[in-house]
Design an enzyme around this catalytic site. Sequence first.
Site, short mmCIF file in Angstrom:
data_model
loop_
_atom_site.label_atom_id
_atom_site.label_comp_id
_atom_site.label_asym_id
_atom_site.label_seq_id
_atom_site.Cartn_x
_atom_site.Cartn_y
_atom_site.Cartn_z
CB SER A 24 17.64 156.42 83.89
OG SER A 24 18.43 156.90 84.86
CE1 TYR A 75 14.00 156.14 88.54
CE2 TYR A 75 16.23 155.69 88.28
CZ TYR A 75 15.17 156.46 88.15
OH TYR A 75 15.38 157.40 87.19
N1 LIG Z 1 16.89 163.89 88.09
C1 LIG Z 1 17.71 162.75 87.59
O1 LIG Z 1 19.06 162.88 87.79
C2 LIG Z 1 17.33 161.96 86.59
C3 LIG Z 1 18.41 161.02 85.97
C4 LIG Z 1 17.72 160.32 85.21
C5 LIG Z 1 16.66 160.07 84.71
N2 LIG Z 1 15.52 160.84 85.27
C6 LIG Z 1 14.34 160.74 84.81
O2 LIG Z 1 13.62 162.00 84.42
C7 LIG Z 1 12.25 162.10 85.02
C8 LIG Z 1 12.09 163.35 85.49
O3 LIG Z 1 12.70 163.10 87.02
P1 LIG Z 1 13.08 164.41 87.78
O4 LIG Z 1 14.36 164.33 88.62
O5 LIG Z 1 12.47 165.66 87.23
O6 LIG Z 1 11.95 163.92 88.90
P2 LIG Z 1 11.03 165.17 89.97
O7 LIG Z 1 10.85 164.24 91.20
O8 LIG Z 1 11.62 166.43 90.13
O9 LIG Z 1 9.71 165.06 89.03
C9 LIG Z 1 8.89 164.05 88.87
C10 LIG Z 1 7.42 164.37 88.52
O10 LIG Z 1 6.58 163.30 88.49
C11 LIG Z 1 5.26 163.52 89.14
N3 LIG Z 1 4.80 162.17 89.18
C12 LIG Z 1 5.32 161.08 90.09
N4 LIG Z 1 4.37 160.15 90.06
C13 LIG Z 1 3.41 160.43 89.31
C14 LIG Z 1 2.39 159.79 88.96
N5 LIG Z 1 2.03 158.42 89.35
N6 LIG Z 1 1.60 160.32 88.00
C15 LIG Z 1 1.77 161.63 87.68
N7 LIG Z 1 2.87 162.36 88.09
C16 LIG Z 1 3.87 161.60 88.99
C17 LIG Z 1 5.93 164.43 90.45
O11 LIG Z 1 4.66 164.55 91.19
C18 LIG Z 1 7.01 165.21 89.94
O12 LIG Z 1 6.35 166.33 89.57
C19 LIG Z 1 12.00 160.54 85.51
O13 LIG Z 1 11.36 159.78 84.48
C20 LIG Z 1 13.30 160.28 85.86
O14 LIG Z 1 13.28 158.86 86.13
C21 LIG Z 1 15.96 161.81 86.16
#
Ligand SMILES: NC(=O)c1ccc[n+]([C@@H]2O[C@H](COP(=O)([O-])OP(=O)(O)OC[C@H]3O[C@@H](n4cnc5c(N)ncnc54)[C@H](O)[C@@H]3O)[C@@H](O)[C@H]2O)c1
Length: 252
Positions: free
Chosen positions: A139, A152
């Site tokens: 991220s 985080y």
């Molecule tokens: N959305 C953003 O702006 C953003 C920005 C930077 C990085 N990210 C990274 O992208 C990735 C996805 O983020 P997102 O925004 O799609 O999140 P989200 O919350 O929409 O999806 C995350 C998914 O991971 C699953 N999950 C959580 N804990 C888990 C576990 N212990 N075992 C198995 N599954 C688990 C959740 O059930 C969910 O389906 C993450 O690694 C996040 O750190 C997101």
Amino acid sequence: MRLKDKVAIVTGAGSGIGRATAELFAEEGAKVVVADIDPKGGEETARLIREKKGVVHFVRADISLDDDARRISQETVGTFGRLDILVNNAATFVLKGFAATVEEWKQSLGTNIIGTAMVTKYAVEHLKKHGGAIVNLGSISGFIAQPDFFAYSATKAALVQMTRNMAMDLGAHKIRVNAVCPGSIITPASFRHMEKTGMTLEQFNKEEGAKTFVGRAGQPREVAWAILFLASEDASYITGASLTVDGGYTAM
Ligand SMILES: NC(=O)c1ccc[n+]([C@@H]2O[C@H](COP(=O)([O-])OP(=O)(O)OC[C@H]3O[C@@H](n4cnc5c(N)ncnc54)[C@H](O)[C@@H]3O)[C@@H](O)[C@H]2O)c1
């Protein structure tokens, strides 16, 4: 089709960026394993893929549990016979700084770092047979300071370094390891953040967009394209790298 006959695991594919990646991979010909702690989200992603005639298997797994981490690869190979690509996307969002408790720190580190490391450890046993690719989700929070966020951000910075080390350790096995580091992407995780901070989607898009060169937050599919690139043979000479997908946020 860029992933024809490849077998790919996408953790956290029950939502957001993981779901977009699983759907894109299936469209590109991969057999996809959707691994998620949330059965509702995971089954829904599987349904969306099947609806478009894609090949998919859902594994309900909590990546922070060692047995579950092992089972993701076991079920993948049991179902599809091999493994070529692992996308470590699942994460928990402890969006706190000094307010984070010991339990919350354990949750953050246990899922984002230790869970990712264990899922990878078991996947590598299979990837070593013929080579493959791993993409870790970092991220921009791993590169920049944001207020009250470090429980985080620290995990995302660690993932970028883990990516470099893994790339070194696995290079001889023809396994490439890279990271994709998104900026502000509109996913259910961002909606939870908006709810917590009392922001509307319009305000979020405006506020986050102002920190970019393109004037808006990103869409999950725009991150999935970058993940696809690094997972595919188009990135055959790229390993140990981190690609920011942030509309210019960290270049500003
Ligand atoms: N959305 C953003 O702006 C953003 C920005 C930077 C990085 N990210 C990274 O992208 C990735 C996805 O983020 P997102 O925004 O799609 O999140 P989200 O919350 O929409 O999806 C995350 C998914 O991971 C699953 N999950 C959580 N804990 C888990 C576990 N212990 N075992 C198995 N599954 C688990 C959740 O059930 C969910 O389906 C993450 O690694 C996040 O750190 C997101």
